[in-house]
Design a protein around this motif. Structure first.
Motif, mmCIF file in Angstrom:
data_model
loop_
_atom_site.group_PDB
_atom_site.id
_atom_site.type_symbol
_atom_site.label_atom_id
_atom_site.label_comp_id
_atom_site.label_asym_id
_atom_site.label_seq_id
_atom_site.Cartn_x
_atom_site.Cartn_y
_atom_site.Cartn_z
ATOM 1 N N VAL A 1 0.750 -0.993 -0.155
ATOM 2 C CA VAL A 1 0.459 0.016 -0.101
ATOM 3 C C VAL A 1 0.707 1.546 -0.297
ATOM 4 O O VAL A 1 1.070 2.495 -0.285
ATOM 5 N N LYS A 2 1.889 1.058 0.827
ATOM 6 C CA LYS A 2 3.061 2.488 0.854
ATOM 7 C C LYS A 2 3.004 2.222 -0.651
ATOM 8 O O LYS A 2 3.724 3.605 -0.922
ATOM 9 N N LEU A 3 4.225 1.859 -1.486
ATOM 10 C CA LEU A 3 4.524 2.078 -2.804
ATOM 11 C C LEU A 3 3.359 1.991 -3.799
ATOM 12 O O LEU A 3 3.768 2.264 -5.137
ATOM 13 N N ASP A 4 1.953 2.130 -3.493
ATOM 14 C CA ASP A 4 1.158 1.548 -4.177
ATOM 15 C C ASP A 4 1.467 0.304 -5.567
ATOM 16 O O ASP A 4 0.882 0.934 -6.635
ATOM 17 N N TYR A 5 1.559 -0.641 -4.825
ATOM 18 C CA TYR A 5 2.152 -1.899 -5.483
ATOM 19 C C TYR A 5 0.726 -2.225 -6.268
ATOM 20 O O TYR A 5 -0.027 -2.223 -5.589
ATOM 21 N N ARG B 1 -1.544 -2.821 -15.574
ATOM 22 C CA ARG B 1 -2.424 -2.365 -16.249
ATOM 23 C C ARG B 1 -3.944 -1.330 -15.398
ATOM 24 O O ARG B 1 -4.429 -0.791 -15.756
ATOM 25 N N LYS B 2 -3.849 -1.641 -13.667
ATOM 26 C CA LYS B 2 -4.434 -1.119 -13.594
ATOM 27 C C LYS B 2 -3.991 -0.199 -12.513
ATOM 28 O O LYS B 2 -5.043 0.528 -11.300
ATOM 29 N N VAL B 3 -3.239 0.457 -12.869
ATOM 30 C CA VAL B 3 -2.106 1.527 -12.104
ATOM 31 C C VAL B 3 -2.979 3.335 -12.263
ATOM 32 O O VAL B 3 -3.482 3.150 -13.549
ATOM 33 N N ASP B 4 -3.409 3.447 -11.607
ATOM 34 C CA ASP B 4 -4.101 4.806 -12.125
ATOM 35 C C ASP B 4 -3.556 6.487 -12.066
ATOM 36 O O ASP B 4 -2.596 6.554 -11.193
ATOM 37 N N GLN B 5 -3.803 6.439 -13.336
ATOM 38 C CA GLN B 5 -3.111 6.928 -14.595
ATOM 39 C C GLN B 5 -2.942 8.653 -13.851
ATOM 40 O O GLN B 5 -2.126 9.831 -14.021
ATOM 41 N N ALA B 6 -4.187 8.706 -13.418
ATOM 42 C CA ALA B 6 -4.382 10.265 -12.593
ATOM 43 C C ALA B 6 -2.906 10.543 -11.753
ATOM 44 O O ALA B 6 -2.748 11.533 -11.334
ATOM 45 N N LYS B 7 -3.350 9.190 -10.819
ATOM 46 C CA LYS B 7 -2.010 9.627 -9.170
ATOM 47 C C LYS B 7 -0.851 8.770 -9.845
ATOM 48 O O LYS B 7 0.617 10.335 -9.715
ATOM 49 N N PHE B 8 -0.620 9.199 -11.299
ATOM 50 C CA PHE B 8 0.224 8.035 -11.574
ATOM 51 C C PHE B 8 0.903 9.277 -13.036
ATOM 52 O O PHE B 8 0.583 7.762 -13.645
ATOM 53 N N PRO B 9 1.135 10.150 -13.283
ATOM 54 C CA PRO B 9 0.655 10.341 -14.543
ATOM 55 C C PRO B 9 2.370 10.278 -15.648
ATOM 56 O O PRO B 9 1.964 10.425 -16.950
ATOM 57 N N ARG B 10 3.431 9.760 -14.881
ATOM 58 C CA ARG B 10 4.452 9.685 -15.606
ATOM 59 C C ARG B 10 4.867 7.554 -15.920
ATOM 60 O O ARG B 10 5.499 7.347 -16.911
ATOM 61 N N HIS B 11 3.493 7.037 -15.678
ATOM 62 C CA HIS B 11 3.392 5.515 -15.450
ATOM 63 C C HIS B 11 2.906 5.355 -16.477
ATOM 64 O O HIS B 11 2.506 5.854 -17.125
ATOM 65 N N ALA B 12 3.919 4.395 -17.718
ATOM 66 C CA ALA B 12 3.488 4.100 -18.773
ATOM 67 C C ALA B 12 2.947 2.105 -18.730
ATOM 68 O O ALA B 12 3.441 1.335 -17.434
ATOM 69 N N ALA C 1 5.422 -9.968 -11.943
ATOM 70 C CA ALA C 1 5.937 -9.869 -13.037
ATOM 71 C C ALA C 1 5.000 -8.680 -14.128
ATOM 72 O O ALA C 1 6.167 -8.063 -14.676
ATOM 73 N N ALA C 2 4.058 -9.005 -13.819
ATOM 74 C CA ALA C 2 3.252 -7.769 -14.762
ATOM 75 C C ALA C 2 2.778 -7.155 -13.440
ATOM 76 O O ALA C 2 1.979 -5.930 -14.238
ATOM 77 N N GLY C 3 3.589 -6.718 -12.834
ATOM 78 C CA GLY C 3 2.712 -5.846 -11.249
ATOM 79 C C GLY C 3 3.892 -4.728 -11.889
ATOM 80 O O GLY C 3 4.290 -4.126 -12.900
ATOM 81 N N TRP C 4 3.339 -3.493 -11.566
ATOM 82 C CA TRP C 4 4.145 -2.025 -11.420
ATOM 83 C C TRP C 4 4.189 -1.795 -9.614
ATOM 84 O O TRP C 4 2.646 -1.780 -9.487
ATOM 85 N N CYS C 5 5.175 -0.871 -9.132
ATOM 86 C CA CYS C 5 5.023 -0.227 -7.981
ATOM 87 C C CYS C 5 5.945 1.389 -7.992
ATOM 88 O O CYS C 5 6.448 1.559 -9.103
ATOM 89 N N SER C 6 5.121 2.025 -7.091
ATOM 90 C CA SER C 6 5.874 3.465 -7.628
ATOM 91 C C SER C 6 7.241 4.016 -7.756
ATOM 92 O O SER C 6 7.894 4.495 -7.719
ATOM 93 N N ALA C 7 7.826 2.752 -6.972
ATOM 94 C CA ALA C 7 9.439 2.774 -6.940
ATOM 95 C C ALA C 7 10.439 2.434 -8.756
ATOM 96 O O ALA C 7 11.558 2.108 -7.870
#
Length: 103
Positions: free
Chosen positions: A41-45, A50-61, A93-99
């Motif tokens: 939760v702390k790192l928004d994992y 594909r389920k990452v909030d683009q509004a919260k993380f605009p630099r996410h691709a 492997a298909a995941g993502w976090c803010s780090a």
């Protein structure tokens, strides 16, 4: 006599190797990281990038995944691996976090 000396010389190496093999952690028994885990939760994992909030993380691709992050280490399965940020828990492997860092 020479055979006994050879045996005694190799005994410490054999014991050390055996102990290392027993103590080495295996990825097969490691728990999978839950998105509700406090560190996750702390790192928004997210287990799916594909389920990452683009509004919260605009630099996410969408191409950014745990599998191509510098912190990811491949596991026994191609769909999971470990991450230095999450200890002994397996991440998708298909995941993502803010780090995420380019690997």
């Amino acid at each position: 006599m020479s055979t006994r000396r050879q045996f005694l010389k190799t005994l410490p190496i054999a014991v050390a190797t055996s102990l290392a093999a027993v103590a080495a952690p295996s990825g097969a028994g490691a728990a999978t990281l839950d998105e509700k885990d406090p560190q996750a939760v702390k790192l928004d994992y997210k287990a799916d990038t594909r389920k990452v909030d683009q509004a919260k993380f605009p630099r996410h691709a969408a191409s950014q995944t745990c599998a191509n992050c510098q912190l990811f280490q491949e596991g026994a399965s191609p769909s999971t691996g470990s991450c230095v940020l999450f200890g002994d828990k397996q991440v998708a492997a298909a995941g993502w976090c803010s780090a995420w860092e380019q690997g």
